[in-house]
Scaffold this active site. Structure first.
Site, short mmCIF file in Angstrom:
data_model
loop_
_atom_site.label_atom_id
_atom_site.label_comp_id
_atom_site.label_asym_id
_atom_site.label_seq_id
_atom_site.Cartn_x
_atom_site.Cartn_y
_atom_site.Cartn_z
N LYS A 13 2.03 -10.71 -42.35
CA LYS A 13 2.41 -11.10 -40.84
C LYS A 13 2.28 -9.30 -40.49
CE LYS A 13 6.42 -12.96 -41.46
NZ LYS A 13 6.50 -13.48 -42.76
N ARG A 88 12.75 -17.47 -37.22
CA ARG A 88 13.08 -17.94 -38.43
C ARG A 88 13.74 -19.28 -38.61
NH1 ARG A 88 11.81 -12.63 -41.26
NH2 ARG A 88 11.81 -13.07 -43.26
N ARG A 127 3.04 -5.45 -54.64
CA ARG A 127 3.86 -4.31 -53.92
C ARG A 127 4.72 -3.74 -54.76
NH1 ARG A 127 5.14 -7.16 -48.18
NH2 ARG A 127 7.20 -7.65 -48.90
N ARG A 136 10.90 -2.35 -51.55
CA ARG A 136 12.31 -2.67 -50.68
C ARG A 136 13.25 -3.46 -51.84
NH1 ARG A 136 9.23 -6.32 -46.30
NH2 ARG A 136 11.05 -7.75 -46.91
N ARG A 147 13.81 -15.90 -50.99
CA ARG A 147 13.31 -15.89 -49.72
C ARG A 147 12.22 -17.11 -49.56
NH1 ARG A 147 11.21 -9.99 -50.86
NH2 ARG A 147 9.86 -10.46 -48.73
P1 ADP Z 1 9.53 -10.79 -45.32
O1 ADP Z 1 8.63 -11.49 -44.11
O2 ADP Z 1 8.61 -10.10 -46.23
O3 ADP Z 1 10.42 -11.67 -45.82
P2 ADP Z 1 10.95 -9.33 -43.39
O4 ADP Z 1 10.92 -7.93 -43.33
O5 ADP Z 1 10.60 -10.33 -42.11
O6 ADP Z 1 10.29 -9.69 -44.44
O7 ADP Z 1 12.52 -9.67 -43.45
C1 ADP Z 1 13.42 -8.99 -44.47
C2 ADP Z 1 14.84 -9.96 -44.49
O8 ADP Z 1 15.38 -9.42 -43.08
C3 ADP Z 1 14.78 -11.32 -44.46
O9 ADP Z 1 14.76 -11.78 -45.86
C4 ADP Z 1 16.14 -11.58 -43.70
O10 ADP Z 1 17.48 -11.28 -44.63
C5 ADP Z 1 16.14 -10.40 -42.84
N1 ADP Z 1 15.71 -11.15 -41.33
C6 ADP Z 1 14.44 -10.68 -40.98
N2 ADP Z 1 14.11 -11.17 -39.78
C7 ADP Z 1 15.16 -12.24 -39.88
C8 ADP Z 1 15.55 -13.34 -38.82
N3 ADP Z 1 14.57 -13.58 -37.71
N4 ADP Z 1 16.54 -14.09 -38.81
C9 ADP Z 1 17.55 -13.76 -40.08
N5 ADP Z 1 17.01 -12.84 -40.88
C10 ADP Z 1 15.94 -12.02 -40.64
#
Ligand code: ADP
Length: 195
Positions: A13, A88, A127, A136, A147
């Protein structure tokens, strides 16, 4: 145009959102990036979210809805945006719909990047390797498992939510990056045209 890029962690994404940002001038609104910036800046919000994110859990809906609302009201989103990692949960999607509606806008298109679990796990392992130990905090094999579980439980139900709105399009996220970019472009350029 307002686009949601949808898919599990590691589906690409972020990569595709950045390409859309530079090619179509649609700002990338990544809640993950915004939350990591808050952590790096040491804000109260960042402090509150760090342990949740490190565990691979979701931060509260109210937190991400608030930061997305503020960000969307910036002038660069006048022509639309690409939502990356948001929404999400169903409540987040509902909040996004009403936030946009209140501004006379709507989500035009939801693009799902479909990638199977084995490929996702392989990508995150890669990664981690490439980061030379400064990955990260939530990029560990154990946290990735969580996740993914959180994705299937809380986020995957959004596929039906957007399918019911007639907005869902799916592309093969396992193709090479340039192919995925092409498939996304075809979907965007075809949107709104009679099929
Ligand atoms: P990835 O898609 O690789 O899991 P992101 O950078 O989108 O990584 O998200 C990392 C973390 O940030 C998630 O695991 C969550 O803890 C938090 N997060 C990000 N976006 C949201 C969201 N829309 N709602 C709740 N938590 C979020």
């Amino acid at each position: 145009m307002n686009i949601v890029l949808f898919g599990p962690p590691g589906s690409g994404k972020g990569t595709q959102a950045k390409i859309l940002q530079s090619e179509r001038k649609l700002p990338q609104l990544s809640t993950g990036d915004m939350l990591r910036a808050a952590i790096a800046a040491g804000t109260d919000l960042g402090k509150k979210c760090k342990s949740i994110m490190d565990a691979g859990e979701l931060v509260p809906d109210s937190v991400v809805v608030g930061i997305i609302g503020d960000r969307f009201d910036q002038p660069d989103c006048k022509g639309g945006a690409v939502f990356d990692g948001f929404p999400r949960t169903i409540p987040q999607a509902q909040a996004l719909d009403s936030l946009l509606k209140a501004r006379g806008r709507a989500i035009d298109l939801v693009i799902e990047l479909k990638v199977n679990d084995a490929v996702l796990i392989g990508r995150v392992e890669q990664r981690i390797k490439e980061s030379g130990g400064i990955a990260r905090a939530d990029d560990t094999p154990e946290t990735l498992k969580n996740r993914l579980a959180v994705y299937y439980k809380n986020t995957a139900p959004l596929l039906d939510y957007y399918k019911n709105q007639g907005k869902l399009q799916t592309v093969d996220g396992m193709a090479p990056i340039a192919e995925v970019t092409k498939a996304i472009a075809a979907v965007i350029d075809g949107a709104g045209k009679p099929s």
